[in-house]
Design a protein around this motif. Structure first.
Motif, mmCIF file in Angstrom:
data_model
loop_
_atom_site.group_PDB
_atom_site.id
_atom_site.type_symbol
_atom_site.label_atom_id
_atom_site.label_comp_id
_atom_site.label_asym_id
_atom_site.label_seq_id
_atom_site.Cartn_x
_atom_site.Cartn_y
_atom_site.Cartn_z
ATOM 1 N N GLY A 79 0.803 -1.221 0.000
ATOM 2 C CA GLY A 79 0.000 0.000 0.000
ATOM 3 C C GLY A 79 0.829 1.261 0.000
ATOM 4 N N PHE A 80 0.118 2.396 0.085
ATOM 5 C CA PHE A 80 0.772 3.701 0.117
ATOM 6 C C PHE A 80 1.048 4.128 1.552
ATOM 7 N N VAL A 81 2.089 4.937 1.705
ATOM 8 C CA VAL A 81 2.428 5.477 3.020
ATOM 9 C C VAL A 81 1.246 6.256 3.592
ATOM 10 N N GLY A 82 0.609 7.065 2.750
ATOM 11 C CA GLY A 82 -0.484 7.917 3.215
ATOM 12 C C GLY A 82 -1.748 7.170 3.573
ATOM 13 N N GLU A 83 -1.834 5.889 3.241
ATOM 14 C CA GLU A 83 -3.026 5.095 3.557
ATOM 15 C C GLU A 83 -2.988 4.487 4.950
ATOM 16 N N ILE A 84 -1.831 4.546 5.602
ATOM 17 C CA ILE A 84 -1.691 3.934 6.927
ATOM 18 C C ILE A 84 -2.313 4.852 7.976
ATOM 19 N N THR A 85 -3.315 4.368 8.649
ATOM 20 C CA THR A 85 -4.009 5.148 9.677
ATOM 21 C C THR A 85 -3.779 4.521 11.051
ATOM 22 N N THR A 86 -4.120 5.262 12.080
ATOM 23 C CA THR A 86 -3.983 4.737 13.437
ATOM 24 C C THR A 86 -4.846 3.494 13.619
ATOM 25 N N ALA A 87 -6.047 3.504 13.033
ATOM 26 C CA ALA A 87 -6.937 2.343 13.141
ATOM 27 C C ALA A 87 -6.302 1.114 12.485
ATOM 28 N N LYS A 88 -5.632 1.316 11.338
ATOM 29 C CA LYS A 88 -4.988 0.190 10.655
ATOM 30 C C LYS A 88 -3.795 -0.320 11.446
ATOM 31 N N VAL A 89 -3.050 0.582 12.069
ATOM 32 C CA VAL A 89 -1.914 0.177 12.900
ATOM 33 C C VAL A 89 -2.409 -0.616 14.099
ATOM 34 N N ARG A 90 -3.496 -0.153 14.706
ATOM 35 C CA ARG A 90 -4.068 -0.847 15.869
ATOM 36 C C ARG A 90 -4.520 -2.248 15.483
ATOM 37 N N SER A 91 -5.172 -2.375 14.321
ATOM 38 C CA SER A 91 -5.637 -3.673 13.843
ATOM 39 C C SER A 91 -4.465 -4.599 13.533
ATOM 40 N N TRP A 92 -3.424 -4.059 12.895
ATOM 41 C CA TRP A 92 -2.222 -4.848 12.566
ATOM 42 C C TRP A 92 -1.572 -5.399 13.826
ATOM 43 N N ARG A 93 -1.445 -4.553 14.839
ATOM 44 C CA ARG A 93 -0.816 -4.979 16.091
ATOM 45 C C ARG A 93 -1.654 -6.056 16.777
ATOM 46 N N ALA A 94 -2.954 -5.867 16.793
ATOM 47 C CA ALA A 94 -3.835 -6.840 17.445
ATOM 48 C C ALA A 94 -3.750 -8.201 16.760
ATOM 49 N N LYS A 95 -3.651 -8.209 15.438
ATOM 50 C CA LYS A 95 -3.571 -9.475 14.703
ATOM 51 C C LYS A 95 -2.262 -10.196 14.980
ATOM 52 N N VAL A 109 7.081 11.644 7.983
ATOM 53 C CA VAL A 109 6.606 12.963 8.420
ATOM 54 C C VAL A 109 7.663 14.020 8.093
ATOM 55 N N ASP A 110 8.924 13.714 8.400
ATOM 56 C CA ASP A 110 10.015 14.648 8.105
ATOM 57 C C ASP A 110 10.123 14.922 6.609
ATOM 58 N N ASP A 111 9.850 13.884 5.807
ATOM 59 C CA ASP A 111 9.908 14.036 4.345
ATOM 60 C C ASP A 111 8.645 14.678 3.771
ATOM 61 N N GLU A 112 7.709 15.040 4.672
ATOM 62 C CA GLU A 112 6.447 15.686 4.295
ATOM 63 C C GLU A 112 5.590 14.821 3.375
ATOM 64 N N LEU A 113 5.701 13.490 3.588
ATOM 65 C CA LEU A 113 4.818 12.578 2.862
ATOM 66 C C LEU A 113 3.485 12.443 3.571
ATOM 67 N N ILE A 114 3.497 12.593 4.896
ATOM 68 C CA ILE A 114 2.279 12.539 5.696
ATOM 69 C C ILE A 114 2.329 13.660 6.722
ATOM 70 N N ASP A 115 1.159 14.047 7.208
ATOM 71 C CA ASP A 115 1.057 15.167 8.137
ATOM 72 C C ASP A 115 1.477 14.786 9.550
ATOM 73 N N ARG A 116 1.102 13.561 9.981
ATOM 74 C CA ARG A 116 1.473 13.107 11.319
ATOM 75 C C ARG A 116 1.604 11.593 11.330
ATOM 76 N N ASN A 117 2.338 11.106 12.305
ATOM 77 C CA ASN A 117 2.593 9.672 12.408
ATOM 78 C C ASN A 117 1.357 8.959 12.957
ATOM 79 N N PRO A 118 0.861 7.939 12.264
ATOM 80 C CA PRO A 118 -0.327 7.214 12.756
ATOM 81 C C PRO A 118 -0.026 6.232 13.887
ATOM 82 N N CYS A 119 1.255 6.014 14.201
ATOM 83 C CA CYS A 119 1.598 5.121 15.315
ATOM 84 C C CYS A 119 1.425 5.892 16.619
ATOM 85 N N ARG A 120 0.218 5.857 17.142
ATOM 86 C CA ARG A 120 -0.129 6.669 18.315
ATOM 87 C C ARG A 120 -0.835 5.813 19.375
#
Length: 401
Positions: A105-121, A147-158
């Motif tokens: 997938g794309f970097v910008g498609e990774i959301t906090t909800a997706k990270v949470r689901s990935w970790r739970a699995k 984030v530093d490269d300005e590809l995304i606004d904020r890190n979804p790993c929260r």
């Protein structure tokens, strides 16, 4: 139907929804917003938000996030300048635990909800908690750079606490048990066992140790380099990855005799000669030493059931000698900073800041450990000028090749 504004415009689409159009600050060309809106008011509010973001320099190009994550992570890994073993571990974490979910997938498609689901699995799949925590930290590090490269606004790993490891408690052996293992192990490794327990160096540090690194008169071993064993079997000797790893460590006087005998019969000659080598003169390898260690545990006849039951550990490992030594040092009254120095865990700044206290205090710690050895009733061996080396089932000739 289009409503005009100085910054951009909104218009109603044939579907009835409203579209926002604004001038791209990078290209100067008009572009539509990523979403459409149910009402004109919603669209105008969004247009005002975009104008404010661009004015404050907070605007992030929506197309920037359309970068393949797998390719971006590979580039990120190459640009880190990581040590070989660290690079190997990170590559494995990405390949086994992160890319299967996010790699295509794309970097910008990774959301906090997706990270949470990935970790739970991962946890549901019985992947170890420590491994999941490490995987989360690697993913977060990659996305921090995004984030530093300005590809995304904020890190979804929260996710609070997701980066923490609940490492299992490791066994702490008694001095009698340490000597019991030393008595049972092949003679060429006896001093290695005692030094591991009473100087608390790492296996890779012992493998890279040279004669000139040991001062028998002062009772100090100086760690200047470490050996890394890669999954390919390749061995690399280099300076420790942090300044904290380069350190002098005092060891008890009770084992000076043991170390003297070891150097006489098993150490390589010359100041640059390795202190610990295999039976044929080869380098120490963790992979090969495992069988030697296991055989010594069996031969010792010691019952470790009590300590394994208390900690939940499945076995006694060589690394547990380091853990044992750190506990012994703590029992002598060593401060946290002094323990961190012995272990090589302090940061560069901390190591430099407390350098003035290393010599005398560290020798006092070693003396406290020496007192504990004497109190245990163990009678350490002293150099006796033997004409024959201690019996070694694999011979000693190879050690001098």
């Amino acid at each position: 139907m289009a409503g005009k504004k100085r910054f951009g415009s909104v218009r109603q689409l044939p579907s009835g929804r409203w579209q926002v159009r604004y001038r791209d600050p990078a290209t100067g060309l008009r572009r539509p917003d990523e979403k459409t809106y149910p009402t004109k008011t919603d669209a105008e509010i969004r247009l005002s938000q975009l104008e404010a973001d661009i004015t404050r320099g907070k605007w992030v190009d929506p197309d920037a996030g359309k970068t393949n994550f797998g390719e971006y992570a590979d580039t990120w890994l190459k640009e880190r300048g990581l040590a070989d073993r660290t690079l190997e571990r990170y590559e494995g974490v990405l390949r086994l635990y992160i890319k299967p979910t996010f790699g295509a997938g794309f970097v910008g498609e990774i959301t906090t909800a997706k990270v949470r689901s990935w970790r739970a699995k991962l946890l549901e799949a019985k992947v170890g908690g420590a491994t999941v925590a490490k995987s989360y930290r690697v993913l977060r590090a990659v996305l921090n750079t995004a984030v530093d490269d300005e590809l995304i606004d904020r890190n979804p790993c929260r996710i609070p606490g997701a980066d923490k490891e609940d490492s299992a408690e490791r066994p702490v052996l008694t001095i009698e048990e340490v000597y019991g293992i030393a008595d049972a192990i092949e003679p060429r490794y006896r001093a290695l066992v005692l030094m591991a327990a009473f100087s608390t160096l790492r296996f890779g540090e012992f493998a890279a140790l040279q004669r000139r690194d040991i001062d028998l008169e002062l009772g100090i071993v100086r760690v200047r380099r470490a050996q890394a064993e890669l999954q390919t079997g390749q061995l690399k000797v280099k300076r420790p990855k942090s300044e904290a790893g380069v350190r002098p460590v005092a060891f008890p006087a009770s084992i000076v005799g043991e170390l003297t005998e070891h150097l006489r019969w098993f150490g390589e000659p010359g100041s640059a000669g390795r202190v610990f080598v295999g039976p044929r003169g080869g380098r120490l390898r963790r992979s090969n030493f495992h069988d030697v260690w296991t055989a010594a545990l069996d031969k010792s006849g010691l019952d470790f059931a009590h300590v394994l039951e208390e900690t939940g550990a499945d076995s006694v490992r060589f690394h547990d000698l380091r853990h044992t030594g750190n506990n012994l040092a703590a029992d002598t009254g060593a401060s946290t900073r002094e323990l961190m120095h012995r272990m090589g865990h302090s940061t560069m700044d901390a190591a430099l800041r407390y350098q003035h206290m290393r010599g005398d205090r560290d020798r006092l710690i070693a003396k406290g450990m020496d007192d504990a050895i004497k109190k245990s009733g163990i009678k350490p061996k002293k150099p006796r000028g033997r004409r024959k080396p201690p019996e070694d089932p694999k011979g000693t000739a190879g050690a001098r090749d």
